[in-house]
Design a protein around this motif. Sequence first.
Motif, PDB file in Angstrom:
ATOM      1  N   SER A 231     -66.536 -28.229 -23.351  1.00 27.95           N
ATOM      2  CA  SER A 231     -67.320 -28.823 -24.444  1.00 27.95           C
ATOM      3  C   SER A 231     -67.378 -27.910 -25.666  1.00 27.95           C
ATOM      4  N   ARG A 232     -67.004 -26.658 -25.488  1.00 26.74           N
ATOM      5  CA  ARG A 232     -67.020 -25.701 -26.608  1.00 26.74           C
ATOM      6  C   ARG A 232     -65.629 -25.466 -27.178  1.00 26.74           C
ATOM      7  N   ILE A 233     -64.669 -26.273 -26.754  1.00 29.92           N
ATOM      8  CA  ILE A 233     -63.302 -26.191 -27.264  1.00 29.92           C
ATOM      9  C   ILE A 233     -63.017 -27.460 -28.063  1.00 29.92           C
ATOM     10  N   HIS A 234     -62.698 -27.305 -29.343  1.00 33.98           N
ATOM     11  CA  HIS A 234     -62.607 -28.440 -30.252  1.00 33.98           C
ATOM     12  C   HIS A 234     -61.232 -28.468 -30.925  1.00 33.98           C
ATOM     13  N   HIS A 235     -60.790 -29.668 -31.304  1.00 39.53           N
ATOM     14  CA  HIS A 235     -59.506 -29.767 -31.989  1.00 39.53           C
ATOM     15  C   HIS A 235     -59.708 -30.064 -33.467  1.00 39.53           C
ATOM     16  N   LEU A 236     -58.763 -29.557 -34.262  1.00 40.90           N
ATOM     17  CA  LEU A 236     -58.737 -29.804 -35.698  1.00 40.90           C
ATOM     18  C   LEU A 236     -57.411 -30.463 -36.058  1.00 40.90           C
ATOM     19  N   ASP A 237     -57.414 -31.237 -37.133  1.00 36.96           N
ATOM     20  CA  ASP A 237     -56.215 -31.906 -37.607  1.00 36.96           C
ATOM     21  C   ASP A 237     -55.878 -31.432 -39.014  1.00 36.96           C
ATOM     22  N   ALA A 238     -54.603 -31.485 -39.362  1.00 38.50           N
ATOM     23  CA  ALA A 238     -54.185 -31.141 -40.720  1.00 38.50           C
ATOM     24  C   ALA A 238     -54.907 -32.032 -41.724  1.00 38.50           C
ATOM     25  N   GLY A 239     -55.414 -31.417 -42.774  1.00 37.48           N
ATOM     26  CA  GLY A 239     -56.158 -32.146 -43.791  1.00 37.48           C
ATOM     27  C   GLY A 239     -57.649 -32.196 -43.532  1.00 37.48           C
ATOM     28  N   GLN A 240     -58.074 -31.776 -42.357  1.00 35.85           N
ATOM     29  CA  GLN A 240     -59.493 -31.829 -42.004  1.00 35.85           C
ATOM     30  C   GLN A 240     -60.238 -30.629 -42.585  1.00 35.85           C
ATOM     31  N   SER A 241     -61.433 -30.876 -43.071  1.00 40.48           N
ATOM     32  CA  SER A 241     -62.325 -29.826 -43.543  1.00 40.48           C
ATOM     33  C   SER A 241     -63.598 -29.859 -42.711  1.00 40.48           C
ATOM     34  N   ALA A 242     -64.134 -28.695 -42.417  1.00 40.92           N
ATOM     35  CA  ALA A 242     -65.339 -28.630 -41.589  1.00 40.92           C
ATOM     36  C   ALA A 242     -66.081 -27.337 -41.890  1.00 40.92           C
ATOM     37  N   GLU A 243     -67.390 -27.369 -41.676  1.00 45.19           N
ATOM     38  CA  GLU A 243     -68.177 -26.141 -41.734  1.00 45.19           C
ATOM     39  C   GLU A 243     -68.311 -25.606 -40.317  1.00 45.19           C
ATOM     40  N   LEU A 244     -67.769 -24.430 -40.087  1.00 44.93           N
ATOM     41  CA  LEU A 244     -67.803 -23.814 -38.767  1.00 44.93           C
ATOM     42  C   LEU A 244     -68.634 -22.546 -38.843  1.00 44.93           C
ATOM     43  N   VAL A 245     -69.772 -22.558 -38.206  1.00 45.70           N
ATOM     44  CA  VAL A 245     -70.718 -21.433 -38.138  1.00 45.70           C
ATOM     45  C   VAL A 245     -70.927 -20.762 -39.496  1.00 45.70           C
ATOM     46  N   GLY A 246     -71.011 -21.578 -40.539  1.00 47.08           N
ATOM     47  CA  GLY A 246     -71.303 -21.039 -41.863  1.00 47.08           C
ATOM     48  C   GLY A 246     -70.089 -20.759 -42.723  1.00 47.08           C
ATOM     49  N   PHE A 247     -68.894 -20.926 -42.177  1.00 50.62           N
ATOM     50  CA  PHE A 247     -67.657 -20.788 -42.948  1.00 50.62           C
ATOM     51  C   PHE A 247     -67.102 -22.174 -43.247  1.00 50.62           C
ATOM     52  N   GLN A 248     -66.659 -22.396 -44.473  1.00 49.15           N
ATOM     53  CA  GLN A 248     -65.969 -23.629 -44.813  1.00 49.15           C
ATOM     54  C   GLN A 248     -64.496 -23.450 -44.445  1.00 49.15           C
ATOM     55  N   VAL A 249     -63.986 -24.335 -43.603  1.00 53.77           N
ATOM     56  CA  VAL A 249     -62.610 -24.221 -43.108  1.00 53.77           C
ATOM     57  C   VAL A 249     -61.858 -25.499 -43.432  1.00 53.77           C
ATOM     58  N   ARG A 250     -60.674 -25.339 -44.016  1.00 53.69           N
ATOM     59  CA  ARG A 250     -59.792 -26.472 -44.285  1.00 53.69           C
ATOM     60  C   ARG A 250     -58.461 -26.228 -43.595  1.00 53.69           C
ATOM     61  N   ALA A 251     -58.041 -27.162 -42.753  1.00 57.44           N
ATOM     62  CA  ALA A 251     -56.790 -27.034 -42.003  1.00 57.44           C
ATOM     63  C   ALA A 251     -55.651 -27.650 -42.800  1.00 57.44           C
ATOM     64  N   VAL A 252     -54.548 -26.921 -42.909  1.00 56.91           N
ATOM     65  CA  VAL A 252     -53.405 -27.399 -43.693  1.00 56.91           C
ATOM     66  C   VAL A 252     -52.122 -27.261 -42.880  1.00 56.91           C
ATOM     67  N   GLY A 253     -51.092 -27.944 -43.349  1.00 60.46           N
ATOM     68  CA  GLY A 253     -49.783 -27.843 -42.701  1.00 60.46           C
ATOM     69  C   GLY A 253     -49.664 -28.806 -41.547  1.00 60.46           C
ATOM     70  N   GLY A 254     -49.463 -28.281 -40.360  1.00 54.41           N
ATOM     71  CA  GLY A 254     -49.330 -29.110 -39.173  1.00 54.41           C
ATOM     72  C   GLY A 254     -48.150 -28.757 -38.303  1.00 54.41           C
ATOM     73  N   GLN A 255     -47.206 -27.968 -38.834  1.00 48.75           N
ATOM     74  CA  GLN A 255     -45.984 -27.700 -38.089  1.00 48.75           C
ATOM     75  C   GLN A 255     -45.589 -26.226 -38.201  1.00 48.75           C
ATOM     76  N   HIS A 256     -45.208 -25.650 -37.064  1.00 50.84           N
ATOM     77  CA  HIS A 256     -44.688 -24.282 -37.019  1.00 50.84           C
ATOM     78  C   HIS A 256     -43.362 -24.218 -37.760  1.00 50.84           C
ATOM     79  N   ALA A 257     -43.087 -23.098 -38.393  1.00 55.39           N
ATOM     80  CA  ALA A 257     -41.796 -22.911 -39.040  1.00 55.39           C
ATOM     81  C   ALA A 257     -40.672 -22.984 -38.006  1.00 55.39           C
TER      82      ALA A 257
END
Length: 218
Positions: free
Chosen positions: A86-112
């Motif tokens: 329950s403490r393991i969460h997934h994020l998607d490219a383009g998603q923004s979220a506040e995580l423990v006081g940090f603003q996090v934006r996920a970008v990309g989606g694919q490994h080089a």
Amino acid sequence: MLMTKHGHSCVRLEKDGIVLVLDPGTLSRVPEALEGANAILVTHEHPDHIDQETVLAFMASNPALELYAPGGVAARLADAAPGIESRIHHLDAGQSAELVGFQVRAVGGQHALIHPRIPVVANLGYVIDETLYHPGDSFIVPENAAIQTLLVPLHAPWSKTAEVIDFVIAVGPERAYPIHDALLNDAGRALVENLLRSISAAHGTTFESLTAGENVNV
């Protein structure tokens, strides 16, 4: 915000007493990085970015610690960690979220791409507080961001130095620090860093070396 490098691609960010750790992998000082941490961000599934055994054991003994990762990574970790899924969460490219006081934006989606015969896995880069960027294993340039601090993958099986330099120029940060450098010896590190430092300076970016255990305010 205080940033401490803990080897290879692992950095620890501290702000207002809150700790966010990115990519605690097998080539990093994971226990030191995770001490007192509130959340973990994982860019992708490769062991040098997530030391699964150590991280899950640490989470089991620290009930307030949360982990965020791409969907496939989060699912595999949850399957391997009954009782803390329950403490393991997934994020998607383009998603923004506040995580423990940090603003996090996920970008990309694919490994080089490493090689056409090697499958490409999911990879998320993370823009933190719209000022700091950890790209994981990619050279994705985040859109609509004024990056002040860029963490630069210095050396990898999927890159060459010319691409590293072009990535820094394309992002255009105020300052840059090296990550993904555990496979370089001292001579190789000095060579790549000196090239990056001189060319980045001509484009308005200050490149500074940062080794395991060192910290800097960003």
